[in-house]
Scaffold this motif. Structure first.
Motif, PDB file in Angstrom:
ATOM      1  N   PHE A 158      55.887  68.511 -89.991  1.00  0.00           N
ATOM      2  CA  PHE A 158      55.344  67.225 -89.600  1.00  0.00           C
ATOM      3  C   PHE A 158      54.411  67.359 -88.406  1.00  0.00           C
ATOM      4  N   CYS A 171      51.943  59.580 -86.571  1.00  0.00           N
ATOM      5  CA  CYS A 171      52.095  58.311 -87.286  1.00  0.00           C
ATOM      6  C   CYS A 171      51.616  57.132 -86.435  1.00  0.00           C
ATOM      7  N   ARG A 210      55.083  62.364 -87.271  1.00  0.00           N
ATOM      8  CA  ARG A 210      55.733  62.202 -88.566  1.00  0.00           C
ATOM      9  C   ARG A 210      57.105  62.862 -88.522  1.00  0.00           C
ATOM     10  N   GLU A 262      55.392  54.096 -94.526  1.00  0.00           N
ATOM     11  CA  GLU A 262      55.197  55.278 -93.699  1.00  0.00           C
ATOM     12  C   GLU A 262      55.676  55.030 -92.277  1.00  0.00           C
ATOM     13  N   ARG A 278      61.813  59.451 -93.506  1.00  0.00           N
ATOM     14  CA  ARG A 278      61.249  60.471 -92.625  1.00  0.00           C
ATOM     15  C   ARG A 278      60.807  61.688 -93.432  1.00  0.00           C
ATOM     16  N   ALA A 326      57.336  61.925 -94.877  1.00  0.00           N
ATOM     17  CA  ALA A 326      56.251  61.985 -93.878  1.00  0.00           C
ATOM     18  C   ALA A 326      56.037  60.657 -93.189  1.00  0.00           C
ATOM     19  N   GLY A 327      57.130  59.941 -92.906  1.00  0.00           N
ATOM     20  CA  GLY A 327      57.029  58.697 -92.168  1.00  0.00           C
ATOM     21  C   GLY A 327      57.729  58.781 -90.830  1.00  0.00           C
ATOM     22  N   CYS A 328      57.788  57.654 -90.134  1.00  0.00           N
ATOM     23  CA  CYS A 328      58.537  57.571 -88.885  1.00  0.00           C
ATOM     24  C   CYS A 328      59.222  56.216 -88.828  1.00  0.00           C
TER      25      CYS A 328
END
Length: 296
Positions: free
Chosen positions: A9, A15, A68, A182, A209, A212-214
């Motif tokens: 990440f 992000c 991320r 995301e 997560r 590739a999110g937060c």
């Protein structure tokens, strides 16, 4: 549990970036500091004159970079600016100064505006998902997983007004998490006292997560913060006091709160001051080295 490769990440763009953000409000105050407005006659004079406007600093200059794969907890006393920060990140408010940048449209957990208490839970699932931009085909695919995550079972067919606050919170979370955002913002929605739901929601956020999110979480439950976050920031009176690991940050915040509850204000301020000084020193070192610290 989903395994997350943090190094992967950190190779990509962040992000969310909060760049020197400040938020101030101009609000009415009935306090003129002169004493002429006290008592019933003073109250009448206040009704007949122009309101006294004062400036409230909801957030002082704050800068953050959220990568991320991070799950960021936000803690602090009431009035510290936690919900204001969430509204800034979600785009509900525009900052007075600075800017907030996100890799995609953040989803704030709270589709309350679209939900109708008189309707059943399943009908509210449809309304909530439509409000977030899903079409009926997508809702059909996601419906069973939403119900499963909420843990409502057959109660999903009862009017939402009959739900406890915990049941309603679980349904809101399940709806908001259905869109695979995301950037997901969770504001005081996980304090349900339901251990099974806590496990399910943590698993779901780990999945987000991993995609590739937060996640940002505001909660007064420090157990929730420690269990679900990889990083915690502490706000107090609109100021960023600490940005660190869940264990260290929540422990210092607990120590601070404990001293306040005992009336030891000098000791509480010392704890807060030392945490703030350490944060500033860390930021100076980061700027000097020209790089992000590990995990940011």
């Amino acid at each position: 549990m989903v395994a997350i490769d943090e190094a992967h990440f950190l190779d990509g763009p962040p992000c969310v970036v909060i760049d020197k953000v400040e938020m101030t409000y101009r609000v009415e105050s009935s306090d003129d500091r002169s004493g002429s407005s006290r008592g019933p006659r003073g109250a009448l004079r206040k009704l007949l004159r122009r309101p006294n406007l004062v400036t409230v600093n909801a957030l002082k200059e704050i800068s953050l970079v959220v990568e991320r794969g991070e799950s960021v907890g936000i803690i602090g006393r009431n009035g510290s600016g936690k919900s204001t920060m969430m509204k800034l990140i979600s785009g509900q408010l525009a900052p007075t100064k600075g800017g907030v940048f996100a890799s995609s449209t953040p989803i704030l957990l709270g589709v309350n505006a679209a939900l109708v208490p008189e309707l059943s839970g399943d009908q509210n699932v449809v309304l909530g998902c439509l409000a977030m931009g899903m079409d009926m085909a997508q809702i059909d695919v996601q419906f069973e997983s939403i119900v499963e995550l909420s843990g409502l079972d057959s109660a999903i067919y009862l009017p939402m007004k009959s739900y406890s606050s915990g049941m309603a919170s679980r349904l809101r979370f399940a709806i908001a998490a259905a869109v695979n955002p995301e950037v997901l913002l969770v504001d005081e929605a996980l304090n349900t006292g339901d251990a099974q739901f806590s496990n399910r929601s943590k698993t779901r956020m780990d999945e987000l997560r991993a995609q590739a999110g937060c996640v940002f979480i505001v909660s007064h439950s420090l157990d929730t913060i420690r269990d679900m976050c990889s990083r915690v920031i502490w706000l107090d009176k609109g100021e960023l006091i600490m940005d660190g690991t869940p264990e260290e940050t929540t422990q210092l915040y607990q120590d601070f709160s404990s001293q306040l509850s005992k009336g030891n204000h000098i000791s509480a301020e010392r704890i807060k001051g030392e945490a703030r000084a350490n944060l500033i020193a860390t930021q100076i070192l980061e700027r000097a080295s020209g790089r992000r610290t590990e995990g940011r």
